[in-house]
Scaffold this motif. Structure first.
Motif, PDB file in Angstrom:
ATOM      1  N   HIS A 168       0.861  -1.181   0.000  1.00  0.00           N
ATOM      2  CA  HIS A 168       0.000   0.000   0.000  1.00  0.00           C
ATOM      3  C   HIS A 168       0.893   1.226   0.000  1.00  0.00           C
ATOM      4  O   HIS A 168       1.865   1.279   0.732  1.00  0.00           O
ATOM      5  N   PRO A 169       0.594   2.220  -0.858  1.00  0.00           N
ATOM      6  CA  PRO A 169       1.440   3.409  -0.915  1.00  0.00           C
ATOM      7  C   PRO A 169       1.567   4.131   0.422  1.00  0.00           C
ATOM      8  O   PRO A 169       2.506   4.870   0.636  1.00  0.00           O
ATOM      9  N   GLY A 227      -7.143   8.568  -5.669  1.00  0.00           N
ATOM     10  CA  GLY A 227      -8.429   7.903  -5.515  1.00  0.00           C
ATOM     11  C   GLY A 227      -8.234   6.414  -5.699  1.00  0.00           C
ATOM     12  O   GLY A 227      -7.147   5.951  -6.065  1.00  0.00           O
ATOM     13  N   PRO A 228      -9.299   5.606  -5.464  1.00  0.00           N
ATOM     14  CA  PRO A 228      -9.154   4.149  -5.580  1.00  0.00           C
ATOM     15  C   PRO A 228      -8.770   3.691  -6.982  1.00  0.00           C
ATOM     16  O   PRO A 228      -8.179   2.632  -7.146  1.00  0.00           O
ATOM     17  N   CYS A 233       2.443   4.454 -10.619  1.00  0.00           N
ATOM     18  CA  CYS A 233       3.820   4.247 -10.160  1.00  0.00           C
ATOM     19  C   CYS A 233       4.770   4.636 -11.285  1.00  0.00           C
ATOM     20  O   CYS A 233       4.645   4.139 -12.411  1.00  0.00           O
ATOM     21  N   LEU A 234       5.701   5.503 -10.982  1.00  0.00           N
ATOM     22  CA  LEU A 234       6.672   6.001 -11.959  1.00  0.00           C
ATOM     23  C   LEU A 234       8.083   5.687 -11.489  1.00  0.00           C
ATOM     24  O   LEU A 234       8.364   5.677 -10.295  1.00  0.00           O
ATOM     25  N   TRP A 255       2.993   0.985 -13.345  1.00  0.00           N
ATOM     26  CA  TRP A 255       1.612   0.534 -13.294  1.00  0.00           C
ATOM     27  C   TRP A 255       0.666   1.718 -13.083  1.00  0.00           C
ATOM     28  O   TRP A 255       1.065   2.776 -12.628  1.00  0.00           O
ATOM     29  N   VAL A 256      -0.595   1.470 -13.448  1.00  0.00           N
ATOM     30  CA  VAL A 256      -1.642   2.493 -13.317  1.00  0.00           C
ATOM     31  C   VAL A 256      -2.838   1.816 -12.644  1.00  0.00           C
ATOM     32  O   VAL A 256      -3.178   0.682 -12.947  1.00  0.00           O
ATOM     33  N   SER A 257      -3.464   2.527 -11.691  1.00  0.00           N
ATOM     34  CA  SER A 257      -4.653   1.979 -11.049  1.00  0.00           C
ATOM     35  C   SER A 257      -5.880   2.816 -11.424  1.00  0.00           C
ATOM     36  O   SER A 257      -5.754   3.954 -11.854  1.00  0.00           O
TER      37      SER A 257
END
Length: 257
Positions: A168-169, A227-228, A233-234, A255-257
């Protein structure tokens, strides 16, 4: 083993200025160097309240002293002054790291990395500021009744030695934490953030950034979550430059959420 004691003579040399200090430390009298280094410990230690007007020049002289043909004990004393009291970067050591004795190389590398880590952290924080500002500008064009309101503040966490896919970030292993609000950073000790669900359309009430880097691979990581389903992530390549510090280059989306 001889006991090293400094006298008023060493204090007078320090008071005279960097030219006098340099003449001793880069001269040929080993015992004089030992006495002056011991005296400098007193003047460089912030506990005693002294402020030398030539700190930057002294930092360079101490680095040159380490690279010069001096006894190992003198080099150790100079290196300790750098790591304990001086402010990086230590670019002279970095340029000649492979020329330093094996016995000192690990500590010298540590000193160099102290400076680089500060520069990297500054660059990553500035990148967080830039991203947060850009996101607010882009989202501001959207219909707030349909998409909700973009967070106006974000928690920024620096976590050491994490990979690019944390559980989790907003994990609990942050070394330093800041709140980014109105384009300014404020250090905070106990971040509290509601990440259980969106409170305004597609957004959380408060955003989050997670930053880290790997010195071995010269890679920086930056994760943001607004947001959810609004996260990314870069990674960046770290490029060190003598005059301009650290540059984050080759931005890559992991990745992208």
């Amino acid at each position: 083993m001889n006991t090293v004691i400094y006298t008023d003579n060493e204090k007078n040399i320090i008071a005279e200025g960097i030219s006098a200090v340099k003449a001793i430390l880069l001269g040929h009298d080993g015992e004089a160097k030992e006495r002056l280094l011991l005296c400098l410990d007193f003047y460089m230690d912030p506990y005693y309240g002294h402020k030398l007007p030539y700190e930057k020049e002294l930092t360079d002289v101490l680095q040159l002293l380490i690279l010069a043909p001096n006894p190992l004990s003198i080099k150790e004393d100079a290196l300790r002054l750098l790591t304990d009291y001086a402010y990086p970067p230590f670019s002279i050591l970095e340029e000649h790291l492979t020329d330093i004795e094996y016995e000192l190389r690990e500590d010298a590398s540590y000193a160099v990395n102290i400076g680089n880590e500060d520069l990297i952290l500054t660059a990553l924080l500035e990148q967080c500021r830039h991203i947060f500002r850009s996101l607010n500008q882009e989202v501001g064009k959207l219909d707030p009744e349909r998409f909700g309101l973009m967070p106006q503040a974000a928690v920024v966490m620096y976590c050491e030695n994490r990979d690019c896919e944390p559980e989790h970030p907003m994990g609990d292993r942050a070394i330093y934490t800041w709140r980014l609000e109105q384009d300014h950073f404020t250090h905070i000790n106990n971040p509290v953030r509601n990440a259980h669900g969106p409170v305004s359309g597609m957004f959380y009430s408060e955003g989050a950034f997670w930053i880290s880097f790997d010195m071995d691979t010269r890679t920086a990581y930056l994760i943001y979550e607004m947001g959810p389903r609004f996260g990314r992530c870069l990674t960046y390549d770290l490029v060190f430059q003598k005059k301009d510090g650290v540059h984050l280059t080759n931005e890559t989306v992991i990745w992208v959420s």
